[in-house]
Design a protein around this motif. Sequence first.
Motif, PDB file in Angstrom:
ATOM      1  N   SER A  60       0.816  -1.214   0.000  1.00 13.00           N
ATOM      2  CA  SER A  60       0.000   0.000   0.000  1.00 13.00           C
ATOM      3  C   SER A  60       0.853   1.268   0.000  1.00 13.00           C
ATOM      4  N   ILE A  61       2.178   1.101  -0.061  1.00 12.40           N
ATOM      5  CA  ILE A  61       3.144   2.208  -0.009  1.00 12.40           C
ATOM      6  C   ILE A  61       2.907   3.055   1.242  1.00 12.40           C
ATOM      7  N   GLU A  89       5.607   3.536   9.307  1.00 10.90           N
ATOM      8  CA  GLU A  89       4.853   2.287   9.128  1.00 10.90           C
ATOM      9  C   GLU A  89       5.754   1.184   8.570  1.00 10.90           C
ATOM     10  N   ILE A  90       6.665   1.547   7.683  1.00 13.47           N
ATOM     11  CA  ILE A  90       7.591   0.565   7.122  1.00 13.47           C
ATOM     12  C   ILE A  90       8.464  -0.034   8.229  1.00 13.47           C
ATOM     13  N   THR A  91       8.859   0.796   9.185  1.00  8.63           N
ATOM     14  CA  THR A  91       9.648   0.289  10.319  1.00  8.63           C
ATOM     15  C   THR A  91       8.856  -0.751  11.102  1.00  8.63           C
ATOM     16  N   ILE A 124       5.920  -6.649  -5.409  1.00  5.12           N
ATOM     17  CA  ILE A 124       5.599  -6.978  -4.012  1.00  5.12           C
ATOM     18  C   ILE A 124       4.442  -7.974  -3.951  1.00  5.12           C
ATOM     19  N   TRP A 125       3.425  -7.744  -4.783  1.00  5.61           N
ATOM     20  CA  TRP A 125       2.267  -8.635  -4.781  1.00  5.61           C
ATOM     21  C   TRP A 125       2.612 -10.047  -5.238  1.00  5.61           C
ATOM     22  N   LEU A 126       3.617 -10.173  -6.099  1.00  5.99           N
ATOM     23  CA  LEU A 126       4.078 -11.511  -6.502  1.00  5.99           C
ATOM     24  C   LEU A 126       4.485 -12.318  -5.274  1.00  5.99           C
TER      25      LEU A 126
END
Length: 429
Positions: free
Chosen positions: A101-102, A107-109, A185-187
Motif C-alpha cells: 500500500s506504499i 509504518e515501514i519500520t 511486491i504482490w508476486l
Amino acid sequence: MQSKLHANELTLGQRYLKLAVLVLIAGNIYPLIYLRQNFEVSIVETFGITSAQINDNYFWLGIIYVITYIPSGWLADRISPRILMSFSLLMAGLLGVWFASIPSAIEITFIFVGWGIAAGLTFWAALIKATALLAKPEEQGRFFGILDGGRGLIEAVLASIAVGIFAYFTGADGEGTPDAMVKVIWLYVCMMLALAPIAFFILDDPIDRVVTEKRDRSVARFLNQISDVLSKPEIWLCAFCIMTGYQLFWATYSFSVYMQSEMGLTAVAVGSITVAKLWMRPIGAVSAGFVGDFFNVEKVLASLMLAASLALAALAVAPVGVGVGLLLGIVLVIGFLTYAVRGIFWATLESCKVSNSVKGLAIGLISFVGYAPDVYLPKLNNFLLAAYPGKTGYAIYYLVIAGMGVLGAIAALILKRLVEQKAAQEGSS
C-alpha cells in the motif's frame, strides 16, 4: 530420538514431498523482506525514503533476529513446526499487503519489526527442527543441503520473474517505477499466502506424537550448560567463522545500489546481475557441502573465505566504467564463494564436539554471535557513507568486510589445528 521416530514413520517419497514443501516455504518467506537486494534504488523512489532509512529498518530487523534466536528454539520445542511456519507465512504475507500500500516511513519500520518476528521468532528454529525430524541420522547432511540449495533456487526463480515483471511494466507497458514495484511486491505476497495453508495441511505434527525425553530443566542446570558451552574455545572460533562468513554474504545486499548509483549501471542491468548472482546459491552451497565431506571442513572453509575476501576487494577497487561484463563476472564469483561459505560454515559445529543434550543451546549461542552482523553492518554502512560519500564509502565498507573475512579464514585454520591437537592427545592417552 525425535528425528529417528518421525523419519521411520514415513516412506522415502513422503519425506521428500515434505522436504519439498519446506524448500518452497523457506524460499518464499525471505525474498520480500530482502527486496533491496535487487531493487534498492527503486524502493527508495517508490516509498520516498533514503538508503539510510532502509539500513535503519534492517538494523531493527537484525535486532529482532538476534534477540529471538534462543527463544525461537524454545518455542519450536513446544509448538508444532507446521503451526509456527504456517503462522509465519500468513503474518509475513499480510505485512506484505500493508507494504504494497506504499505506507509511510514509520509504518515501514513497524512492518520490518513484524517481519523480524515472522521470519525469526516463529520460523527459523521451526524450519530447522522440521528438517531434522524428516531426515534419518545418515541423511541429515543431504536434507539440509537440499534445503539450503533448494531455497536458493526458489529465490532465484522468483527474483527472475520479479525482474521480468518490473522490466515489462516500466518498459513496454510504460508504467512508473512505483506501480511496477507494487506488482513485484504482490508476486511475493501471493506466494506466501498461498503456501500458508499448504504448509499447514501437508506438514504433519511430529512433535505431538513423539515422546520427549524428560530432563533436568532447573535454572542451575541451565546455567551450568551455558557455562560448559561458553568455556569451549572451539565454540568461539566456530562463532567467529560464522560471523565473518556471514559478513561476506551481507556485503552483497548493497551491490544493487552500489552498481546503479556509483558504477553507472541501469536498474534493469543491475537487477539482471543480482538475479544471476542468486543462481550461484544452489551451485555454491551444494558443491561446498560435498567438497567439505571429502576434505577437511575447516581447511575448505578457510580457502573459500580467503577467495571471497579477495573477490570483494576486487569489486571495491574496480574503477567506474569498468563495464557490465567484468562487473557481472566479479559479482558471480563473489556470489558463488559467499554462498559456498554459507553452505559449509555450520559444519564447523561438528568439530566443537558438543553433546546432543546441549547442541540446541550451542546453536542458539553461536547464532547470537554469528548473525550479529544483521545488527551492526547496516549502521556501519550508514556511518561510512555519511563520512565518505559515494564510491569511497562503499569501497571502505567492502574492504573492511574483506579484511574481517581474512581473519575468519585464519580462525578456521586455528580451529583445524586445535581439533587436530586434541585428537592427537586423545589418541596418545
